[in-house]
Design a protein around this motif. Sequence first.
Motif, PDB file in Angstrom:
ATOM      1  N   ARG A   1     -27.704  -3.192  39.354  1.00 21.50           N
ATOM      2  CA  ARG A   1     -27.016  -1.906  39.405  1.00 21.50           C
ATOM      3  C   ARG A   1     -27.749  -0.922  38.497  1.00 21.50           C
ATOM      4  O   ARG A   1     -28.165  -1.283  37.401  1.00 21.50           O
ATOM      5  CB  ARG A   1     -25.569  -2.041  38.930  1.00 21.50           C
ATOM      6  N   LEU A   2     -27.916   0.301  38.981  1.00 23.54           N
ATOM      7  CA  LEU A   2     -28.537   1.342  38.161  1.00 23.54           C
ATOM      8  C   LEU A   2     -27.744   2.633  38.332  1.00 23.54           C
ATOM      9  O   LEU A   2     -27.614   3.154  39.442  1.00 23.54           O
ATOM     10  CB  LEU A   2     -29.997   1.577  38.575  1.00 23.54           C
ATOM     11  N   GLN A   3     -27.195   3.121  37.227  1.00 23.42           N
ATOM     12  CA  GLN A   3     -26.439   4.369  37.222  1.00 23.42           C
ATOM     13  C   GLN A   3     -27.056   5.304  36.188  1.00 23.42           C
ATOM     14  O   GLN A   3     -27.335   4.893  35.057  1.00 23.42           O
ATOM     15  CB  GLN A   3     -24.972   4.120  36.875  1.00 23.42           C
ATOM     16  N   THR A   4     -27.254   6.553  36.587  1.00 24.87           N
ATOM     17  CA  THR A   4     -27.839   7.536  35.675  1.00 24.87           C
ATOM     18  C   THR A   4     -27.044   8.829  35.753  1.00 24.87           C
ATOM     19  O   THR A   4     -26.400   9.120  36.767  1.00 24.87           O
ATOM     20  CB  THR A   4     -29.304   7.832  36.035  1.00 24.87           C
ATOM     21  N   GLN A   5     -27.101   9.599  34.677  1.00 19.00           N
ATOM     22  CA  GLN A   5     -26.455  10.902  34.674  1.00 19.00           C
ATOM     23  C   GLN A   5     -27.088  11.790  33.609  1.00 19.00           C
ATOM     24  O   GLN A   5     -27.326  11.344  32.481  1.00 19.00           O
ATOM     25  CB  GLN A   5     -24.962  10.784  34.413  1.00 19.00           C
ATOM     26  N   TYR A   6     -27.336  13.046  34.009  1.00 19.13           N
ATOM     27  CA  TYR A   6     -27.852  14.017  33.050  1.00 19.13           C
ATOM     28  C   TYR A   6     -26.697  14.599  32.251  1.00 19.13           C
ATOM     29  O   TYR A   6     -25.811  15.250  32.788  1.00 19.13           O
ATOM     30  CB  TYR A   6     -28.606  15.141  33.777  1.00 19.13           C
ATOM     31  N   LEU A   7     -26.716  14.343  30.931  1.00 20.06           N
ATOM     32  CA  LEU A   7     -25.732  14.943  30.035  1.00 20.06           C
ATOM     33  C   LEU A   7     -26.187  16.325  29.590  1.00 20.06           C
ATOM     34  O   LEU A   7     -25.384  17.138  29.119  1.00 20.06           O
ATOM     35  CB  LEU A   7     -25.523  14.046  28.815  1.00 20.06           C
ATOM     36  N   GLY A   8     -27.466  16.584  29.727  1.00 21.55           N
ATOM     37  CA  GLY A   8     -28.079  17.864  29.413  1.00 21.55           C
ATOM     38  C   GLY A   8     -29.443  17.898  30.063  1.00 21.55           C
ATOM     39  O   GLY A   8     -29.905  16.885  30.613  1.00 21.55           O
ATOM     40  N   PRO A   9     -30.144  19.039  30.021  1.00 20.62           N
ATOM     41  CA  PRO A   9     -31.433  19.156  30.714  1.00 20.62           C
ATOM     42  C   PRO A   9     -32.471  18.127  30.281  1.00 20.62           C
ATOM     43  O   PRO A   9     -33.301  17.722  31.071  1.00 20.62           O
ATOM     44  CB  PRO A   9     -31.892  20.572  30.344  1.00 20.62           C
ATOM     45  N   GLU A  10     -32.455  17.722  29.016  1.00 21.15           N
ATOM     46  CA  GLU A  10     -33.391  16.711  28.524  1.00 21.15           C
ATOM     47  C   GLU A  10     -32.631  15.517  27.958  1.00 21.15           C
ATOM     48  O   GLU A  10     -33.054  14.914  26.958  1.00 21.15           O
ATOM     49  CB  GLU A  10     -34.306  17.302  27.443  1.00 21.15           C
ATOM     50  N   ASP A  11     -31.511  15.177  28.547  1.00 21.40           N
ATOM     51  CA  ASP A  11     -30.650  14.114  28.012  1.00 21.40           C
ATOM     52  C   ASP A  11     -30.110  13.266  29.160  1.00 21.40           C
ATOM     53  O   ASP A  11     -29.022  13.493  29.676  1.00 21.40           O
ATOM     54  CB  ASP A  11     -29.502  14.744  27.223  1.00 21.40           C
ATOM     55  N   LEU A  12     -30.908  12.265  29.562  1.00 19.16           N
ATOM     56  CA  LEU A  12     -30.548  11.406  30.682  1.00 19.16           C
ATOM     57  C   LEU A  12     -29.971  10.088  30.169  1.00 19.16           C
ATOM     58  O   LEU A  12     -30.578   9.405  29.327  1.00 19.16           O
ATOM     59  CB  LEU A  12     -31.776  11.127  31.552  1.00 19.16           C
ATOM     60  N   LEU A  13     -28.799   9.738  30.670  1.00 22.78           N
ATOM     61  CA  LEU A  13     -28.134   8.474  30.342  1.00 22.78           C
ATOM     62  C   LEU A  13     -28.468   7.447  31.421  1.00 22.78           C
ATOM     63  O   LEU A  13     -28.366   7.737  32.617  1.00 22.78           O
ATOM     64  CB  LEU A  13     -26.620   8.689  30.271  1.00 22.78           C
ATOM     65  N   VAL A  14     -28.867   6.246  31.006  1.00 25.39           N
ATOM     66  CA  VAL A  14     -29.209   5.165  31.933  1.00 25.39           C
ATOM     67  C   VAL A  14     -28.312   3.962  31.649  1.00 25.39           C
ATOM     68  O   VAL A  14     -28.217   3.500  30.503  1.00 25.39           O
ATOM     69  CB  VAL A  14     -30.687   4.751  31.791  1.00 25.39           C
ATOM     70  N   ASN A  15     -27.670   3.476  32.693  1.00 23.31           N
ATOM     71  CA  ASN A  15     -26.829   2.276  32.590  1.00 23.31           C
ATOM     72  C   ASN A  15     -27.257   1.322  33.709  1.00 23.31           C
ATOM     73  O   ASN A  15     -27.180   1.677  34.890  1.00 23.31           O
ATOM     74  CB  ASN A  15     -25.355   2.650  32.728  1.00 23.31           C
ATOM     75  N   ALA A  16     -27.731   0.138  33.330  1.00 22.37           N
ATOM     76  CA  ALA A  16     -28.249  -0.791  34.345  1.00 22.37           C
ATOM     77  C   ALA A  16     -27.761  -2.211  34.082  1.00 22.37           C
ATOM     78  O   ALA A  16     -27.639  -2.644  32.930  1.00 22.37           O
ATOM     79  CB  ALA A  16     -29.773  -0.765  34.361  1.00 22.37           C
ATOM     80  N   LYS A  17     -27.490  -2.911  35.173  1.00 24.83           N
ATOM     81  CA  LYS A  17     -27.193  -4.343  35.104  1.00 24.83           C
ATOM     82  C   LYS A  17     -28.375  -5.071  35.706  1.00 24.83           C
ATOM     83  O   LYS A  17     -28.776  -4.796  36.847  1.00 24.83           O
ATOM     84  CB  LYS A  17     -25.917  -4.671  35.877  1.00 24.83           C
ATOM     85  N   ILE A  18     -28.959  -5.992  34.938  1.00 21.63           N
ATOM     86  CA  ILE A  18     -30.195  -6.649  35.358  1.00 21.63           C
ATOM     87  C   ILE A  18     -30.009  -8.169  35.378  1.00 21.63           C
ATOM     88  O   ILE A  18     -29.337  -8.734  34.521  1.00 21.63           O
ATOM     89  CB  ILE A  18     -31.367  -6.271  34.427  1.00 21.63           C
TER      90      ILE A  18
END
Length: 315
Positions: free
Chosen positions: A247-264
């Motif tokens: 699973r890979l979930q991402t979201q921009y919290l700001g223009p240069e602030d990307l959150l990455v959440n992954a299950k590997i």
Amino acid sequence: MAAEGGDSKTAVLAALGANAGIMVAKFIGAFITGSSSMLAEAVHSVADTGNEALLLVGRNRAEQAPDVLHPFGYTRNRYFYSFVVALVLFTMGCLFALNEAVHKIRFPHELESPEVAIVILLVSMLLEGFSFRTARRESEPLKGKHSWWHFIRNSRNPELPVVLLEDLGALVGLMFALAGVGLTVLTGNGVWDGIGTLLIGTLLGFNAIVLIVETKSLIIGEGSTAAEDRAIRDALLADPRIMRVLRLQTQYLGPEDLLVNAKIAMQPELDISRVGAAIDAADARIRAAAPSVRTVYLEPDVFRPEKAGATGSHR
């Protein structure tokens, strides 16, 4: 679009300086000539000047340090204030111009000293051209090979698309105003001035709606671009200890602030220390592959071949 490190502040400051000077000149011209096109353009410049100030406020608020109430920080302020800018552009710019256009078309009158309006409009076009050129220059490295429309629709940077559309709208609006004043002088019919104002209002409305739709999407939360998604997945799977990206979930919290959440899914024979080392290494690779990444959460799981068909590699 990838993380965007263009100097949007430079573009905003250039637009602020240009619009402030133009605003004063347009109000003087509208007072002298009685042109509704000139007055609509003056109000347009008021909105643009206020908008640039709001964008700067948003950047300043976004720099606040994270706290208990906002553990991920305040970077979404840049999206929120850009959304406010779009609303201001629509209400102050579009609606005022349309109202002024209807009045002028219904009750046209001759212009006084139209040459003053023409000179002010030409000078304004030069200043707006400088601002637009600055915004284009700062946006070019971020746009890449894509079209400008693609950049506006897909950029995670809220300020540059706002400034680009504002400056482009201002330039086209000045052309409409110049055409309205010119045709009024040539024909002696003040309706043309009202038609120019109507075109300005329509243009502002279109720009405002585009910005409202795009900034609303950013406020809700947009994920990584397709290129960033591929880069993150490749960074994860570069280590043979990681078998699958479940699973890979991402979201921009700001223009240069990307959150990455992954299950590997990891090799089942790894002990806890090797799992920890693999996760640390994967974290570093992700940040190197996607410079906009600020926060990474990796959830390890054991690779189970019998479930691989259900979860998939998601590459």
